[in-house]
Write an enzyme that holds these catalytic residues in place. Structure first.
Site, PDB file in Angstrom:
ATOM      1  N   PHE A   1       0.815  -1.217   0.000  1.00  0.00           N
ATOM      2  CA  PHE A   1       0.000   0.000   0.000  1.00  0.00           C
ATOM      3  C   PHE A   1       0.849   1.269   0.000  1.00  0.00           C
ATOM      4  CE2 PHE A   1      -2.426  -3.346   2.189  1.00  0.00           C
ATOM      5  CZ  PHE A   1      -3.494  -3.467   1.301  1.00  0.00           C
ATOM      6  N   ARG A   2       2.073   1.176  -0.510  1.00  0.00           N
ATOM      7  CA  ARG A   2       2.993   2.320  -0.585  1.00  0.00           C
ATOM      8  C   ARG A   2       3.376   2.860   0.795  1.00  0.00           C
ATOM      9  NH1 ARG A   2       4.254   4.279  -5.232  1.00  0.00           N
ATOM     10  NH2 ARG A   2       4.825   6.297  -4.310  1.00  0.00           N
ATOM     11  N   LEU A   3       3.283   2.029   1.808  1.00  0.00           N
ATOM     12  CA  LEU A   3       3.704   2.414   3.161  1.00  0.00           C
ATOM     13  C   LEU A   3       5.156   1.992   3.367  1.00  0.00           C
ATOM     14  CD1 LEU A   3       0.485   1.352   5.121  1.00  0.00           C
ATOM     15  CD2 LEU A   3       1.039   3.561   4.071  1.00  0.00           C
TER      16      LEU A   3
END
Length: 213
Positions: A189-191
Site C-alpha cells: 500500500f505504498r507504506l
C-alpha cells in the site's frame, strides 16, 4: 469505501530490521550481499547522474567496482561524456535498484579521481579483451560503423598478442564520497520504509532521519 481490513494482515510498517541501523556502510554491504544472491544480473549496477555545462542532468548505468568508508568507485574513460562532466562539476548521484529485493539505495556526494595506483591495479584484473577494448574505444565520440570499431580492436590486439596490456592514459576511475545515503524498502500500500543518513563532510558522524515514503 477504503478497504482497511486487508491492511491489518500485512507486513508491519516497521519491522525492526534496517531502520534500526546507525551506520550506512555496513547496512549497504549487507544489502549488496543479499542482492548478489538474488539479482540475476549485475547486482553492482548503479545509475550515475551528472550534469552538463548547461545544468542539464545526464544519467547512465555503470558498474561499481569497489566501495569502503571512503566512497563508491567506478571506472571509465576520462574523455567520455561522464568524465568531462565530472571534471567540470565533480558532484554526482548514484542509484542502486534491486528489483528482486524491492529495495533501492540513493547516494549523493562529491567526486574525486582515484589514484593511478588504484586504476592500474583494477585495470590489471580486467579480461584481456576488455583491456584491448579500452584502448580501441574512443568513448562517447561518433563511430562511423561497427566494422571500424572491430578494425581498431584488431589493431590493438595485434600489438598485445604476448604480455600484459598496460592501462590506457585516458582510462581511470572516480570515487563518490557520500554526504547523503538513503535506503528504501517496499511495503504494501505504498507504506514504504525509508531512512536517510546525512553528514556535512567525510569523516564526520552520520545523522539518521526516517522519511515519509
Amino acid at each position: 469505501m477504503t478497504d482497511t481490513t486487508s491492511m491489518k494482515h500485512q507486513t508491519p510498517l516497521t519491522s525492526g530490521d534496517f531502520t534500526t541501523a546507525d551506520e550506512p556502510f555496513a547496512l549497504f554491504e549487507a544489502w549488496l550481499n543479499e542482492a548478489i544472491k538474488s539479482e540475476p544480473n549485475d547486482p553492482n549496477a548503479m545509475a550515475l547522474a551528472t550534469v552538463d555545462p548547461d545544468g542539464l542532468p545526464d544519467v547512465r548505468m555503470v558498474l561499481m567496482k569497489g566501495f569502503d568508508t571512503q566512497g563508491f568507485v567506478f571506472y571509465s574513460h576520462i574523455a567520455s561524456q561522464k568524465g568531462r562532466e565530472l571534471a567540470a562539476n565533480p558532484k554526482a548521484a548514484l542509484l542502486f535498484h534491486w528489483k528482486s529485493l524491492r529495495r533501492q539505495v540513493r547516494i549523493r556526494g562529491n567526486v574525486t579521481p582515484v589514484t593511478d595506483a588504484e586504476a592500474d591495479a583494477y585495470f590489471a584484473t580486467r579480461p584481456k579483451q576488455a583491456q584491448i577494448g579500452a584502448w580501441a574505444s574512443k568513448q562517447s565520440q561518433e563511430l562511423e560503423s561497427r566494422f571500424a570499431f572491430e578494425q581498431a580492436i584488431a589493431k590493438v590486439a595485434a600489438k598485445h598478442v604476448i604480455g600484459d596490456v598496460p592501462r590506457p592514459p585516458g582510462w581511470s576511475g572516480w570515487r563518490i564520497a557520500p554526504s547523503r545515503i538513503e535506503f528504501w524498502h517496499d511495503r504494501p500500500f505504498r507504506l514504504h520504509d525509508r531512512i536517510e543518513f546525512r553528514r556535512d563532510a567525510a569523516g564526520q558522524p552520520w545523522s539518521k532521519t526516517r522519511m515519509y515514503p
